[in-house]
Design an enzyme around this catalytic site. Sequence first.
Site, PDB file in Angstrom:
ATOM      1  N   CYS A  82       0.856  -1.187   0.000  1.00 60.64           N
ATOM      2  CA  CYS A  82       0.000   0.000   0.000  1.00 60.64           C
ATOM      3  C   CYS A  82       0.892   1.237   0.000  1.00 60.64           C
ATOM      4  CB  CYS A  82      -0.860   0.016   1.252  1.00 60.64           C
ATOM      5  SG  CYS A  82      -1.788  -1.485   1.502  1.00 60.64           S
ATOM      6  N   LYS A 125      -2.387  -5.830 -19.331  1.00 60.04           N
ATOM      7  CA  LYS A 125      -2.050  -6.486 -18.059  1.00 60.04           C
ATOM      8  C   LYS A 125      -3.117  -7.508 -17.690  1.00 60.04           C
ATOM      9  CE  LYS A 125       0.306  -7.373 -14.471  1.00 60.04           C
ATOM     10  NZ  LYS A 125       1.518  -8.168 -14.678  1.00 60.04           N
ATOM     11  N   GLU A 183       7.118 -11.950 -25.368  1.00 56.46           N
ATOM     12  CA  GLU A 183       6.172 -10.844 -25.157  1.00 56.46           C
ATOM     13  C   GLU A 183       6.900  -9.517 -24.974  1.00 56.46           C
ATOM     14  OE1 GLU A 183       3.643 -10.853 -21.646  1.00 56.46           O
ATOM     15  OE2 GLU A 183       5.053 -12.175 -20.608  1.00 56.46           O
ATOM     16  N   ASN A 195       1.263  -0.118   6.026  1.00 54.51           N
ATOM     17  CA  ASN A 195       1.630  -0.875   4.823  1.00 54.51           C
ATOM     18  C   ASN A 195       2.436  -2.091   5.274  1.00 54.51           C
ATOM     19  OD1 ASN A 195       2.474  -1.853   2.316  1.00 54.51           O
ATOM     20  ND2 ASN A 195       4.330  -0.595   2.402  1.00 54.51           N
ATOM     21  N   GLY A 196       1.991  -3.279   4.901  1.00 54.07           N
ATOM     22  CA  GLY A 196       2.692  -4.500   5.299  1.00 54.07           C
ATOM     23  C   GLY A 196       1.706  -5.565   5.726  1.00 54.07           C
ATOM     24  N   ARG A 215       1.044   2.133  -5.951  1.00 51.46           N
ATOM     25  CA  ARG A 215       1.318   1.124  -4.922  1.00 51.46           C
ATOM     26  C   ARG A 215       0.060   0.369  -4.503  1.00 51.46           C
ATOM     27  NH1 ARG A 215       6.126   1.621  -2.389  1.00 51.46           N
ATOM     28  NH2 ARG A 215       5.290   0.382  -0.675  1.00 51.46           N
ATOM     29  N   HIS A 243      12.277 -34.879 -30.908  1.00 50.74           N
ATOM     30  CA  HIS A 243      11.168 -35.373 -31.732  1.00 50.74           C
ATOM     31  C   HIS A 243      10.614 -34.303 -32.666  1.00 50.74           C
ATOM     32  CE1 HIS A 243      11.271 -38.929 -29.215  1.00 50.74           C
ATOM     33  NE2 HIS A 243      11.365 -38.104 -28.188  1.00 50.74           N
ATOM     34  N   TRP A 247      -3.742  -1.670  -1.189  1.00 47.55           N
ATOM     35  CA  TRP A 247      -3.700  -2.877  -2.008  1.00 47.55           C
ATOM     36  C   TRP A 247      -4.051  -4.004  -1.047  1.00 47.55           C
ATOM     37  CZ3 TRP A 247      -3.402  -3.846  -7.066  1.00 47.55           C
ATOM     38  CH2 TRP A 247      -3.253  -5.178  -7.457  1.00 47.55           C
ATOM     39  N   LYS A 267       8.284 -14.730 -21.505  1.00 48.40           N
ATOM     40  CA  LYS A 267       8.824 -13.396 -21.190  1.00 48.40           C
ATOM     41  C   LYS A 267       9.589 -12.831 -22.384  1.00 48.40           C
ATOM     42  CE  LYS A 267       6.730 -13.016 -18.578  1.00 48.40           C
ATOM     43  NZ  LYS A 267       5.752 -13.555 -17.689  1.00 48.40           N
ATOM     44  N   GLU A 327       8.095 -20.390 -19.150  1.00 50.04           N
ATOM     45  CA  GLU A 327       7.953 -19.023 -18.640  1.00 50.04           C
ATOM     46  C   GLU A 327       9.023 -18.108 -19.242  1.00 50.04           C
ATOM     47  OE1 GLU A 327       6.452 -15.750 -16.564  1.00 50.04           O
ATOM     48  OE2 GLU A 327       5.606 -17.582 -17.397  1.00 50.04           O
TER      49      GLU A 327
END
Length: 606
Positions: free
Chosen positions: A2, A601, A485, A101-102, A28, A501, A75, A482, A478
């Site tokens: 946050c 996103k 994209e 925040n935390g 944030r 193969h 958040w 990355k 993955e």
Amino acid sequence: MCGIFGVVLKTGRVAPVIHQALERLEYRGYDSVGLATVSEKGLEVRKDRGSIRDVDLKHRLDDMAGRIGVGHTRWATHGAPSMENAHPHVSCKGDVAVVHNGIIENFLELRKQLEERKHVFRSRTDTEVIPHLIEEYVSAGEDFVESVRLAARQLEGSFAIAAVSTSRPDLIVCVKKESPLVIGLSDSSSYCASDVSAFLPLTRKAIAMEEDDLAVLETGQTRIINFRTGQELERNVSDITWSIEDATKGGYGHFMLKEINEQPLAIRNVLRIQPVYCGLMASKLEKARQVCLLGCGTSYHACLAASYLFTKLAGLQVQPVIASEFVEQYGHLIDKDSIILAVSQSGETADTLESVRFAKSKGASIMGITNVMGSTITRLSEVYIGQNSGPEVGVAATKTFTSQVSVLARLALVLAEKRNTLPIEELTKLKSSLLQIPKAMESALLTEPRVKELARKYRDRSSFCFLGRGINFTTALEARLKLLELSYLPSLAYPAGESKHGFIAVVDQDYPIVFVAPKDETYHKIVGNVMEMKARNASTIGVIDAGDERLKELLDDYIEIPTPVTSLLTPLVYVIPLQLFAYWMAVERGCDPDRPRNLAKSVTVL
Ligand code: AGP
């Protein structure tokens, strides 16, 4: 993650100052907002769910009185976005307000103790224990500053706190443990904030608070002590040269690079998720006749990694499914004994939601793992886990991937314990390995200079292939996602064994092949794959264990992972240099790593 802010002005009203500072902190967290100010009229709080703009339209934040105040942009981690769960949180008497925040790890037991002492809680957040704890000490006769210090000593987890009270309408008390907190100073005012971007237009004089610091902010002056010992401390004032944009990126070139570097903290936050949630999810999973793990893109890769973890650790067969293919592939097999575990960082991906709604209509049980509390996935799920990664601004998922895999690894260990599939020593060893992951990630981040070098060396290649075995097939997938994209390079990924193969037909002089090759049970086979590709003059690059002389000799280039980890957790660490490789390849090729073309996103269309 946050954004918190506090300000003490000599004269004037703080509300507009807090409002503008929160706008600079909105990256944030942006699911709810709130302010608290102290004036002759007492403590005033205005807060609600929604963006700063929407909450201001409804609550006219700038009209609040007082020259002292705190603010928060949220958040959510504990308690879905709502007015009740928005910060600031206040004490029973309404004379103390706190923004935080935390994550308070021991909030459940503190809340229980406080409720037994007749405190009334208004929210489902972890944060609300703080103003009630402070109130306990104030009622016991301690002054406000000392009450905040004593309350902070009871908290476990990560916290940046700013607190105000009507008993001291001339100061703010703030405390730092793990979560970021900086002080801003000018002749006529003092500020505290989650990052310097919040007060940069007002002052460039800042003090970086250190672990366990408690600061008392009064007009133009600050006193700092250690909240555990009470010892007075001196801290240097530095001049900030960053622009606001730099500051929001924490000095990194792009949000993606910042988020790659936030992974150790993100995993520490996964490890702070209350065990009760994993227990609840595991007890449902182990009874199911059929378990499907659904996701798209990076989230599907996390599901695939989970299928290795669940079968190898808990002996539970699960089906990882690309969400857009779910209905076609498994739709006719879904019924009331099916469990769907949907994985989605945004919680809003249309393909995943469509499959979840389909399964729900067939009577299946729905569970979710997401990064956005209050998202549609959480509303469709009977049980869900918030992965606590904090907002991810870069379109490419990085910290949310490793967070998802860490949540799923925790779940697999809880399942293994419930199903007694592992000897207790091995279970204990794996649990402690998971606790070591943040540290191993910190050392993997040190490979960046080497990775940057390799991105420059290979930037003109027209395609890449990533090979891995076992669970590191998902790391290869993955890495490929990355790279393509972000740098728009058509790239491939295969289980290394499968490369014989078909793919091998593509391999010719200098075709770059990246091997994910930790010294695990598949090591000898992947060494064989390296030799096969070398025999066809491919450029062989390896992500390997530090000191692996055999592969260092064989490979054309390599990246050494300083701190090896147990084999089933290697994707969490080995993916890091590959995220960095994609990032630096994009930079080398002049692409914007934060805003890749044609991508969003959250993909909310089918
Ligand atoms: C990954 O970098 C991409 N942004 C994309 O593949 C993403 O993982 C996918 O769209 C799923 O998003 P979700 O996790 O929000 O559901």
